[in-house]
Design a protein around this motif. Structure first.
Motif, PDB file in Angstrom:
ATOM      1  N   ALA A 102       4.378   3.935   8.186  1.00 36.72           N
ATOM      2  CA  ALA A 102       5.524   3.819   7.287  1.00 36.72           C
ATOM      3  C   ALA A 102       5.204   4.360   5.903  1.00 36.72           C
ATOM      4  O   ALA A 102       6.089   4.871   5.210  1.00 36.72           O
ATOM      5  N   LEU A 103       3.955   4.251   5.460  1.00 35.26           N
ATOM      6  CA  LEU A 103       3.591   4.733   4.135  1.00 35.26           C
ATOM      7  C   LEU A 103       3.638   6.255   4.071  1.00 35.26           C
ATOM      8  O   LEU A 103       4.151   6.835   3.122  1.00 35.26           O
ATOM      9  N   GLY A 104       3.142   6.878   5.113  1.00 27.40           N
ATOM     10  CA  GLY A 104       3.135   8.345   5.136  1.00 27.40           C
ATOM     11  C   GLY A 104       4.293   8.940   5.901  1.00 27.40           C
ATOM     12  O   GLY A 104       4.426  10.162   5.973  1.00 27.40           O
ATOM     13  N   THR A 105       5.138   8.057   6.480  1.00 27.92           N
ATOM     14  CA  THR A 105       6.285   8.476   7.304  1.00 27.92           C
ATOM     15  C   THR A 105       5.862   9.525   8.333  1.00 27.92           C
ATOM     16  O   THR A 105       6.466  10.594   8.436  1.00 27.92           O
ATOM     17  N   THR A 106       4.808   9.201   9.079  1.00 21.90           N
ATOM     18  CA  THR A 106       4.324  10.094  10.122  1.00 21.90           C
ATOM     19  C   THR A 106       4.236   9.330  11.439  1.00 21.90           C
ATOM     20  O   THR A 106       4.148   8.100  11.463  1.00 21.90           O
ATOM     21  N   LEU A 107       4.272  10.080  12.518  1.00 23.76           N
ATOM     22  CA  LEU A 107       4.134   9.517  13.857  1.00 23.76           C
ATOM     23  C   LEU A 107       2.867  10.046  14.506  1.00 23.76           C
ATOM     24  O   LEU A 107       2.476  11.191  14.292  1.00 23.76           O
TER      25      LEU A 107
END
Length: 305
Positions: free
Chosen positions: A264-269
């Motif tokens: 969620a902090l880096g908005t990556t999967l």
């Protein structure tokens, strides 16, 4: 577990012919006269093939100067962003958010390359109150002839108690009425599916119907209800064109053997492989959980409504 649904295509538009799509009635099949390669270029990523841009006029520049505002322009030569740092773009407007926003757009219609009559006829798309404030985000949408804009053609006004704080837009100016098209809704959907590498015969389509503005139907070999609707596509240089917005829906892949991680902090999967647990009570070799559990009964808790 049923595999999740995946929307394979959200928007398919044609930008190569002013007479590309035809708003046919449900079940009509009008032969297209445009090669598929011209309609849907076969590319993996989203494509916007529209070219060119319009420079703002001296009149528009003067309006911005009179407002004391800072502006950035979009490809249609209308404000992409309009703000007056340390102040409001306009005050003394109606306390009703929609009416006040419309007053601002009408008073500055030339800024959006519209006449006052065209500004007055803008369709109200949404009025969203802002949390913990008296502000509203009011969104208007252009129509070209009888067709609403499918992409661009929007004006958003941030307004609070009769004072306009911010404006953004993709307004495209007056582009006239789109010409007639030559494809039906189902033909447009078949073209969109082909762009995804899925060949579909017209005979595979059934259960045609209308769902508000959408033409809906089912297609053999695809999961769920497919949808198509006719919209207008604004062009930076030239008149708006008819275009079908299509949704091609089919099953995707499950997460069996995979774990999906969201940062969620880096908005990556990210994804990692997970070994099967032979002792899993649900999917192991000797599962002990073989049916759904009634949550209320299991927890001995009444339903709260």
């Amino acid at each position: 577990m049923k595999p999740p649904l995946r929307a394979l295509l959200v928007m398919s538009v044609a930008v190569t012919s002013t007479a590309l799509f035809l708003p046919g009635t449900a079940g009509s099949q009008v032969p297209g006269q445009v090669a598929e390669s011209e309609v849907f270029p076969h590319v993996a990523d989203d494509l916007d093939a529209r070219v060119g841009s319009v420079a703002p006029s001296a009149e528009q520049q003067a309006i911005v100067s009179g407002l004391g505002a800072h502006v950035s322009w979009n490809r249609f030569g209308t404000p992409q962003s309009l703000i007056k740092y340390g102040g409001f773009l306009a005050t003394g407007l109606s306390g009703d958010a929609v009416q006040g926003a419309r007053q601002f757009v009408e008073a500055n219609s030339a800024l959006f390359r519209l006449t006052q009559q065209e500004a007055a006829g803008l369709e109200l798309l949404n009025d969203s109150p802002m949390a913990r404030s008296n502000g509203h985000a009011v969104i208007f949408r252009q129509r070209f002839g009888d067709l609403p804009a499918g992409q661009d053609g929007l004006i958003t006004v941030g307004i609070t108690e009769g004072k306009v704080a911010y404006v953004s837009s993709s307004a495209a100016g007056n582009q006239g009425t789109p010409g007639a098209a030559t494809l039906s809704a189902t033909e447009a959907w078949i073209q969109a599916a082909a762009n995804l590498g899925r060949s579909v015969s017209p005979s595979a389509i059934s259960n045609l119907g209308q769902d508000f503005s959408w033409t809906s139907f089912r297609v053999a070999g695809f999961t769920g209800l497919q949808r198509v609707r006719l919209r207008a596509l604004a062009m930076p240089l030239g008149a708006a064109r008819p275009a079908y917005e299509t949704i091609v829906l089919d099953r995707g892949d499950t997460l069996v053997g995979r774990l999906l991680l969201f940062d969620a902090l880096g908005t990556t999967l990210d994804e990692v492989q997970v070994r099967r647990d032979p002792y899993c009570p649900v999917c192991g070799d000797s599962p002990t959980i073989t049916e759904y559990v009634d949550y209320v009964e299991f927890c001995n808790a009444p339903v709260q409504i």
